[in-house]
Design a protein around this motif. Structure first.
Motif, PDB file in Angstrom:
ATOM      1  N   PRO A   2       0.807  -1.228   0.000  1.00 23.24           N
ATOM      2  CA  PRO A   2       0.000   0.000   0.000  1.00 23.24           C
ATOM      3  C   PRO A   2       0.837   1.274   0.000  1.00 23.24           C
ATOM      4  CG  PRO A   2      -0.066  -1.065   2.156  1.00 23.24           C
ATOM      5  CD  PRO A   2       0.634  -2.006   1.234  1.00 23.24           C
ATOM      6  N   ASP A   3       2.041   1.208   0.522  1.00 18.53           N
ATOM      7  CA  ASP A   3       2.853   2.421   0.649  1.00 18.53           C
ATOM      8  C   ASP A   3       4.080   2.418  -0.253  1.00 18.53           C
ATOM      9  OD1 ASP A   3       1.140   3.257   2.753  1.00 18.53           O
ATOM     10  OD2 ASP A   3       2.259   1.992   4.153  1.00 18.53           O
ATOM     11  N   GLY A   4       4.319   1.336  -0.976  1.00 18.76           N
ATOM     12  CA  GLY A   4       5.523   1.238  -1.784  1.00 18.76           C
ATOM     13  C   GLY A   4       5.324   1.773  -3.186  1.00 18.76           C
ATOM     14  N   PRO A   5       6.393   1.785  -3.971  1.00 19.42           N
ATOM     15  CA  PRO A   5       6.295   2.236  -5.361  1.00 19.42           C
ATOM     16  C   PRO A   5       5.519   1.238  -6.205  1.00 19.42           C
ATOM     17  CG  PRO A   5       8.476   1.342  -4.917  1.00 19.42           C
ATOM     18  CD  PRO A   5       7.764   1.390  -3.600  1.00 19.42           C
ATOM     19  N   ALA A   6       5.174   1.633  -7.430  1.00 19.52           N
ATOM     20  CA  ALA A   6       4.444   0.758  -8.337  1.00 19.52           C
ATOM     21  C   ALA A   6       5.214  -0.538  -8.542  1.00 19.52           C
ATOM     22  CB  ALA A   6       4.230   1.460  -9.677  1.00 19.52           C
ATOM     23  N   GLY A   7       4.503  -1.644  -8.442  1.00 20.07           N
ATOM     24  CA  GLY A   7       5.124  -2.958  -8.632  1.00 20.07           C
ATOM     25  C   GLY A   7       5.655  -3.575  -7.362  1.00 20.07           C
ATOM     26  N   ASP A   8       5.675  -2.816  -6.263  1.00 18.43           N
ATOM     27  CA  ASP A   8       6.211  -3.355  -5.012  1.00 18.43           C
ATOM     28  C   ASP A   8       5.175  -4.240  -4.345  1.00 18.43           C
ATOM     29  OD1 ASP A   8       8.150  -3.601  -2.940  1.00 18.43           O
ATOM     30  OD2 ASP A   8       6.959  -2.237  -1.715  1.00 18.43           O
ATOM     31  N   GLY A   9       5.636  -5.259  -3.649  1.00 17.89           N
ATOM     32  CA  GLY A   9       4.736  -6.127  -2.900  1.00 17.89           C
ATOM     33  C   GLY A   9       5.023  -7.577  -3.176  1.00 17.89           C
ATOM     34  N   GLY A  10       4.005  -8.415  -2.978  1.00 15.68           N
ATOM     35  CA  GLY A  10       4.138  -9.862  -3.106  1.00 15.68           C
ATOM     36  C   GLY A  10       3.645 -10.525  -1.837  1.00 15.68           C
ATOM     37  N   VAL A  11       3.723 -11.836  -1.792  1.00 14.87           N
ATOM     38  CA  VAL A  11       3.358 -12.575  -0.580  1.00 14.87           C
ATOM     39  C   VAL A  11       4.196 -12.051   0.572  1.00 14.87           C
ATOM     40  CG1 VAL A  11       3.372 -14.843   0.506  1.00 14.87           C
ATOM     41  CG2 VAL A  11       2.675 -14.617  -1.892  1.00 14.87           C
ATOM     42  N   ASP A  12       3.542 -11.727   1.684  1.00 15.46           N
ATOM     43  CA  ASP A  12       4.257 -11.078   2.791  1.00 15.46           C
ATOM     44  C   ASP A  12       5.247 -12.014   3.469  1.00 15.46           C
ATOM     45  OD1 ASP A  12       2.884  -8.336   3.058  1.00 15.46           O
ATOM     46  OD2 ASP A  12       1.198  -9.724   2.924  1.00 15.46           O
ATOM     47  N   LEU A  13       4.917 -13.289   3.567  1.00  9.77           N
ATOM     48  CA  LEU A  13       5.847 -14.252   4.154  1.00  9.77           C
ATOM     49  C   LEU A  13       5.649 -15.592   3.477  1.00  9.77           C
ATOM     50  CD1 LEU A  13       8.008 -14.991   6.283  1.00  9.77           C
ATOM     51  CD2 LEU A  13       6.139 -15.681   7.783  1.00  9.77           C
ATOM     52  N   TYR A  14       6.714 -16.116   2.882  1.00 11.30           N
ATOM     53  CA  TYR A  14       6.689 -17.415   2.198  1.00 11.30           C
ATOM     54  C   TYR A  14       7.685 -18.313   2.920  1.00 11.30           C
ATOM     55  CZ  TYR A  14       6.368 -20.510  -1.938  1.00 11.30           C
ATOM     56  OH  TYR A  14       6.129 -21.560  -2.806  1.00 11.30           O
ATOM     57  N   VAL A  15       7.208 -19.449   3.430  1.00  8.12           N
ATOM     58  CA  VAL A  15       8.047 -20.336   4.235  1.00  8.12           C
ATOM     59  C   VAL A  15       8.113 -21.712   3.585  1.00  8.12           C
ATOM     60  CG1 VAL A  15       8.314 -21.478   6.482  1.00  8.12           C
ATOM     61  CG2 VAL A  15       7.521 -19.102   6.362  1.00  8.12           C
ATOM     62  N   GLY A  16       9.317 -22.232   3.465  1.00  9.02           N
ATOM     63  CA  GLY A  16       9.490 -23.562   2.895  1.00  9.02           C
ATOM     64  C   GLY A  16      10.941 -23.985   2.951  1.00  9.02           C
ATOM     65  N   GLY A  17      11.222 -25.160   2.401  1.00  5.04           N
ATOM     66  CA  GLY A  17      12.549 -25.742   2.472  1.00  5.04           C
ATOM     67  C   GLY A  17      13.506 -25.144   1.465  1.00  5.04           C
ATOM     68  N   VAL A  18      14.781 -25.176   1.807  1.00  9.06           N
ATOM     69  CA  VAL A  18      15.817 -24.600   0.957  1.00  9.06           C
ATOM     70  C   VAL A  18      16.002 -25.416  -0.320  1.00  9.06           C
ATOM     71  CG1 VAL A  18      17.757 -25.882   1.937  1.00  9.06           C
ATOM     72  CG2 VAL A  18      18.116 -23.570   1.059  1.00  9.06           C
ATOM     73  N   GLU A  19      15.458 -26.646  -0.365  1.00  8.76           N
ATOM     74  CA  GLU A  19      15.618 -27.466  -1.576  1.00  8.76           C
ATOM     75  C   GLU A  19      14.894 -26.854  -2.771  1.00  8.76           C
ATOM     76  OE1 GLU A  19      12.077 -29.326   0.683  1.00  8.76           O
ATOM     77  OE2 GLU A  19      13.981 -28.355   1.129  1.00  8.76           O
ATOM     78  N   HIS A  20      13.991 -25.918  -2.514  1.00  5.38           N
ATOM     79  CA  HIS A  20      13.283 -25.251  -3.613  1.00  5.38           C
ATOM     80  C   HIS A  20      13.871 -23.878  -3.920  1.00  5.38           C
ATOM     81  CE1 HIS A  20      10.351 -28.435  -3.502  1.00  5.38           C
ATOM     82  NE2 HIS A  20      10.079 -28.188  -2.246  1.00  5.38           N
ATOM     83  N   ALA A  21      15.098 -23.648  -3.460  1.00  5.60           N
ATOM     84  CA  ALA A  21      15.700 -22.320  -3.572  1.00  5.60           C
ATOM     85  C   ALA A  21      15.912 -21.871  -5.001  1.00  5.60           C
ATOM     86  CB  ALA A  21      17.035 -22.284  -2.823  1.00  5.60           C
ATOM     87  N   VAL A  22      16.028 -22.819  -5.925  1.00  2.00           N
ATOM     88  CA  VAL A  22      16.342 -22.425  -7.292  1.00  2.00           C
ATOM     89  C   VAL A  22      15.161 -22.656  -8.224  1.00  2.00           C
ATOM     90  CG1 VAL A  22      17.841 -22.812  -9.263  1.00  2.00           C
ATOM     91  CG2 VAL A  22      18.814 -22.782  -6.978  1.00  2.00           C
ATOM     92  N   LEU A  23      14.873 -23.911  -8.561  1.00  2.00           N
ATOM     93  CA  LEU A  23      13.967 -24.175  -9.675  1.00  2.00           C
ATOM     94  C   LEU A  23      12.554 -23.664  -9.431  1.00  2.00           C
ATOM     95  CD1 LEU A  23      15.181 -27.675 -10.874  1.00  2.00           C
ATOM     96  CD2 LEU A  23      15.739 -25.416 -11.752  1.00  2.00           C
ATOM     97  N   HIS A  24      11.915 -24.087  -8.348  1.00  4.52           N
ATOM     98  CA  HIS A  24      10.539 -23.628  -8.114  1.00  4.52           C
ATOM     99  C   HIS A  24      10.467 -22.108  -8.054  1.00  4.52           C
ATOM    100  CE1 HIS A  24       6.811 -22.545  -6.233  1.00  4.52           C
ATOM    101  NE2 HIS A  24       7.423 -22.218  -5.122  1.00  4.52           N
ATOM    102  N   LEU A  25      11.361 -21.503  -7.282  1.00  2.00           N
ATOM    103  CA  LEU A  25      11.318 -20.045  -7.129  1.00  2.00           C
ATOM    104  C   LEU A  25      11.608 -19.340  -8.447  1.00  2.00           C
ATOM    105  CD1 LEU A  25      13.086 -19.647  -3.670  1.00  2.00           C
ATOM    106  CD2 LEU A  25      10.656 -19.372  -4.172  1.00  2.00           C
ATOM    107  N   LEU A  26      12.528 -19.887  -9.219  1.00  4.19           N
ATOM    108  CA  LEU A  26      12.870 -19.271 -10.498  1.00  4.19           C
ATOM    109  C   LEU A  26      11.709 -19.384 -11.483  1.00  4.19           C
ATOM    110  CD1 LEU A  26      15.517 -17.881 -11.335  1.00  4.19           C
ATOM    111  CD2 LEU A  26      16.169 -19.983 -12.479  1.00  4.19           C
ATOM    112  N   TYR A  27      11.111 -20.561 -11.543  1.00  4.91           N
ATOM    113  CA  TYR A  27       9.995 -20.753 -12.467  1.00  4.91           C
ATOM    114  C   TYR A  27       8.790 -19.897 -12.069  1.00  4.91           C
ATOM    115  CZ  TYR A  27      12.543 -24.894 -14.131  1.00  4.91           C
ATOM    116  OH  TYR A  27      13.483 -25.745 -14.657  1.00  4.91           O
ATOM    117  N   ALA A  28       8.478 -19.855 -10.783  1.00  6.56           N
ATOM    118  CA  ALA A  28       7.344 -19.047 -10.331  1.00  6.56           C
ATOM    119  C   ALA A  28       7.589 -17.567 -10.592  1.00  6.56           C
ATOM    120  CB  ALA A  28       7.083 -19.298  -8.845  1.00  6.56           C
TER     121      ALA A  28
END
Length: 1004
Positions: free
Chosen positions: A679-705
């Motif tokens: 609500p207070d950031g520049p245009a395009g700022d934001g996203g899921v406020d907190l995303y929790v999961g295992g480090v095994e998804h650090a690359v592929l899932h996060l990159l693809y999403a």
């Protein structure tokens, strides 16, 4: 909205006395905990306690009651519903997000927390193949079991928003998003994706000319027919068809991931041969977003290590794209039989070493191989360059380059990328062609060699054997020249026992360091005296001046292979007409549903690398061929028979949580902005406020999403540049595992440790090991066991107390009793175990209790806010122990203290907290009751105790008011009886007073 307004009945019912405990029917034990937990879980379901209303739409009921609160989106990484069910390691992150979400609700946030299942994929399909049971049946049974196990934890999810990727209503929108990607292209000038329709309009208007890569014929757009235009446009799409190198296993009838191929180049399942071969597949042009995927990491709150993992995976490198002319059949065009060959593009990060390039190596799968293969060997071709070992024994006739090249390509096709990347004896075959070195003018023989992979760079390398170890080994094997460009430094020469100026022939290995540049060949760039960086720039400038190269950036990241020859996945919303070119189905024909089948196996084939895959869907002939009217009247089309990979559904599930019942669009823009945009950031700022999961998804899932999300952002379909604003990686729960004398794991639950301390399985000694909890190590502990023995709240508290949420921690079943005793003590402090009535007073807190309470509140609030749940548990245990000691006998803790304790415990152990809150006379749920607020002044000590040193040794202490100044301390000191004891008859030479810290008396 609070639940108090909804409450119509008090869910608390007295637990019946049992024969085993007739005198203490309300003692908190596993039986009572189970009753309390099930009762409150039913209450939460009945009252929709965790429902989070949207600002508009079908889920908007009650929004007026939360309007004005700050929205907060908490997200768990999408789990796969395994048939094995959960072990106690799985819910670690889920408990953590639930504790945090409950705390946020109590501090005034409007929290969205939902759950779902990443349910497509190979495990369910493989189970179906083995059992004959439809994968949907297996998947739904697994989901139901997982749902049951998780619901017993009391997780505060908005269950109205639950999704599974296998739901037709969900994958309809996965197909819709794929269509948006298919119908988009990347405009490098605008640095964003745009609709394909705008590209076609520019071609029609003549304001844009098709690129050479997209239009190999080079003819003007206006001269192309409709089919040719479609081919040009398809070369621009973000989702496109192309031949890519895959691990093809004919014996299984499918493509395998690298992880499914053994080091020997065979399938992990079935031990069938695996071949590296090109296969026409769907690809995603993720490389177009490489720079944004790197630069936009600065916009998110992720750990530096995860960001670096993403940057390393993308792997940018700066260098030069060099164009080499080629001659087929001889070193020079004026030689007999020689013809001009195709230009060969090479990407290199070391253009400064070009003068030392003496041969070229291309990947066996390179698309120019056929054009580079000569009809006959050039005069003087050494026998060792002809791959004679590829000839079949007894074969007669001439061994021409085409035969040698074909034999070598067949040889390399049977080797995995892993094998090709490892250090083996260098193999290769000469093509009969030569490339021209732009600096030296000398011809360089062009070889195929398996150490060059098509997926890296351009699939062709200029070989500089003096300064690259693999090229060095190849040159030594094939007798190729190795001229140096750089003189090794003295340290390298000394290390290898070489004299200054030692010739290359004496070098034991390539020199890959940064030495002094040697004088250049005539006409080449002068690099002598330059640094490496300056030499690279000078060489690129020289290449540009002669039209032989340009600066370029390359990436380790490859375009995303998006096809699977499987049944259990999302069907593509694509059909093909008589041209064989893809056509996206109109939105009104979505979803394309999977046909019902009973045989899900890919078609196994002969063990060769020639046969084409036959996916399971290809056997559903009534489904594969379809008659449609796509604007030209009814015509027959052929459906795409591959399915999307499991990654597809997990690329965007967080967006569907926002608006899961919407039949008109994948998410209402107003709802998406409410939950995702800052609500207070520049245009395009934001996203899921907190995303929790295992480090095994650090690359592929996060990159693809991130890639999918950025395409949607470019097309104006979402409001944020990044999907996940803050990322937190929870640790793993580890557990003891045991191996027998054979080295095989045995069930840890059946291992017994005797008086001698030696663990034994079935009477035989076993070896204790430690590892991540799981079925492979046979060391799983199910949450059901813990629910039965202690209750869900105890399990929740124990997992949060074991250590920091982001750290790995060992599981010790015996240690969980400590968490259970904490909850028992909390219960016993506030409830009479004989009657079930509260044992609290209406008295005010005394100063000490007030101080301890406010200290705890301040500390616990900070711990919850910073995800430090283990220290929050420790502080609450300290407070509970204080109450036990401070209010003994008939003394009862004041209500203000009791209620504050219950509210602070609620995020961690919600069921017992709800029960205590109710028994203390409060109605409804405490889920949105305000979290206690600490007072710094009340938490501060009212007095301080100062050590008094006499000649450097502490002799007594002095208690004064916390804010006492020097004069007040001096007065209290001289009035203290021990002052006279130590100073009578002595001279006070010096008196040092540091308020709040110490008093020092120096005597003469």
């Amino acid at each position: 909205m609070t639940d108090k307004a909804e409450a119509t009945t008090n869910p608390t019912a007295p637990a019946p006395a049992t024969a085993a405990e007739p005198e203490l029917p309300f003692r908190y034990n596993a039986r009572l905990a189970g009753e309390i937990e099930r009762r409150w879980q039913g209450y939460w379901r009945e009252h929709g306690t965790f429902n989070s209303p949207n600002p508009v739409g079908p889920l908007s009921d009650g929004f007026d009651e939360v309007k004005g609160k700050t929205p907060f989106f908490v997200l768990d990484m999408f789990p796969y519903p395994s048939g094995a069910g959960l072990h106690v390691g799985h819910p670690l992150g889920y408990i953590g997000t639930d504790v945090y979400a409950r705390y946020l609700r109590m501090t005034g946030r409007h929290v969205l927390h939902s759950f779902g299942y990443d349910a497509f994929g190979l495990p369910a399909e493989q189970y179906a193949i083995n059992t004959g049971q439809h994968p949907r049946v297996t998947t739904e049974a697994n989901i139901e079991n997982m749902r049951r196990q998780l619901s017993r934890l009391g997780l505060g999810h908005d269950t109205r928003r639950e999704i599974a990727t296998t739901d037709v209503s969900y994958y309809r929108w996965t197909q819709w998003i794929f269509k948006r990607i298919f119908e988009s292209w990347y405009d490098e000038d605008a640095d964003r994706a745009r609709p394909i329709s705008e590209l076609i309009a520019e071609f029609d208007a003549g304001t844009r000319t098709p690129s050479a890569a997209a239009n190999p014929s080079g003819r003007p757009w206006a001269e192309l027919d409709a089919t040719e235009r479609r081919r040009v446009v398809d070369n621009y799409r973000l989702a496109y068809l192309a031949e890519g190198m895959v691990n093809w296993c004919p014996g299984l009838g499918t493509v395998l991931a690298n992880e499914e191929v053994t080091p020997e180049g065979r399938s992990d399942i079935g031990n069938f041969p695996v071949f590296r071969r090109p296969l026409r597949q769907w690809m995603m042009r993720i490389t177009a977003y490489a720079e944004r995927l790197m630069s936009d990491l600065d916009l998110v709150d992720w750990s530096d290590s995860i960001k670096q993992m993403q940057r390393n995976w993308i792997g940018p490198s700066d260098g030069a794209q060099i164009t080499f002319s080629s001659v087929v059949g001889a070193p020079r065009l004026d030689d007999q039989g020689a013809t001009a060959g195709p230009a060969v593009e090479v990407y290199t990060t070391r253009p400064d070493t070009l003068a030392g390039a003496t041969f070229m190596v291309v990947a066996p799968e390179h698309p120019l191989v056929d054009q580079l293969t000569a009809a006959a060997w050039p005069a003087g071709t050494p026998a060792g360059w002809r791959f004679e070992q590829g000839r079949e024994d007894g074969a007669q006739g001439e061994w021409a380059p085409a035969a040698a090249v074909a034999a070598y390509r067949e040889y390399t096709a049977s080797r995995s990328e892993r094998q090709r990347g490892e250090e083996f004896d260098r193999t290769g075959v000469f093509t009969g062609s030569y490339a021209r070195n732009p600096i030296t003018g000398e011809p360089m023989p062009i070889f195929l060699a398996d150490y060059v992979l098509l997926g890296y760079g351009t699939g062709a390398v200029m070989a500089v054997p003096a300064h690259d170890q693999r090229d060095f080994e190849f040159a030594r094997t094939f007798g190729l020249p190795t001229p140096p460009v750089l003189a090794p430094d003295s340290a390298w020469l000394l290390e290898h026992g070489l004299a200054p100026g030692a010739p290359v022939e004496q070098w034991p290995e390539a020199f890959a360091g940064e030495g002094e540049y040697l004088p250049p060949p005539p006409g080449g760039p002068t690099l002598t005296g330059l640094s490496k960086a300056d030499a690279v720039k000078a060489t690129i400038s020289w290449l540009e001046s002669v039209g032989a190269g340009r600066p370029a950036r390359s990436y380790r990241l490859r375009d995303w292979l998006f096809s699977r020859q499987r049944y259990w996945g999302e069907p593509f919303p694509i059909v093909y007409d008589e041209t064989g070119l893809p056509i996206a189905l109109p939105d009104e024909l979505l979803p394309v549903e999977l046909p019902e089948m009973t045989d899900f196996r890919p078609t196994p084939m002969a063990e060769d690398d020639i046969s084409e895959p036959v996916p399971p869907l290809a056997r559903a002939t009534d489904w594969t061929t379809v008659t449609l009217d796509l604007g030209d009247g009814p015509r027959q089309y052929r459906r795409e028979t591959n399915t999307m990979p499991q990654w597809a559904g997990s690329c965007w599930y967080y967006l569907r949580y926002l608006d899961p019942t919407n039949d008109e669009c994948f998410v209402d823009p107003r709802i998406e902005r409410y939950w995702m945009a800052s609500p207070d950031g520049p245009a395009g700022d934001g996203g899921v406020d907190l995303y929790v999961g295992g480090v095994e998804h650090a690359v592929l899932h996060l990159l693809y999403a991130r890639f999918w999300h950025k395409v949607l952002y470019d097309l104006g379909l979402v409001s944020t540049k990044e999907p996940f604003k803050r990322l937190f990686n929870q640790g793993y729960i580890q557990a003891d595992a045991f191996t027998d004398a054979r080295g095989m794991y045995v069930p840890a639950a059946e291992v017994v440790t005797g008086p001698d301390g030696v663990p034994r399985y079935q009477g035989e000694p076993v070896t204790r090991r430690s590892g991540k909890m799981g079925k492979s190590l046979k060391n799983s502990v199910t949450p059901d066991e813990m629910y039965e023995s202690y209750g869900a709240d105890t399990l929740r508290v124990y997992e949060m107390a074991m250590g920091p949420l982001d750290a790995d921690r060992p599981w010790r079943t015996d240690d969980i009793v400590g968490s259970h005793r904490f909850l028992q003590r909390l219960w016993r402090n506030l409830i009479d175990e004989a009657t079930g009535t509260p044992r609290v007073s209406e008295d005010a807190l005394d100063d000490e209790a007030n101080r301890v309470l406010h200290r705890t509140i301040l500390a616990v609030r900070a711990d919850y806010a910073n995800l430090r749940f283990n220290t929050a548990v420790a502080r609450l245990i300290e407070l509970t122990n204080f109450v036990s000691k401070h209010y003994t006998g008939s003394a009862r803790p004041p209500r203000a203290l009791a209620e504050a304790m219950v509210l602070m415990v609620a995020p961690l152990a919600p069921h017992i907290a709800e029960e205590l809150w109710s028994r203390l006379g409060r109605e409804g749920s405490l889920v949105r009751e305000p979290f206690p607020v600490g007072d710094e002044a009340l938490a501060a000590d009212q007095t301080v105790t100062l050590p008094v040193q006499v000649n450097g040794k502490v002799r007594f202490t002095l208690t004064v008011a916390a804010g006492a100044g020097e004069d007040d301390i001096r007065g209290a000191l001289t009035a203290h009886p021990d002052y006279a004891r130590y100073t009578d008859g002595r001279t006070v030479k010096r008196l040092i007073i540091v308020p709040g810290r110490i008093v020092n008396i120096a005597l003469g």
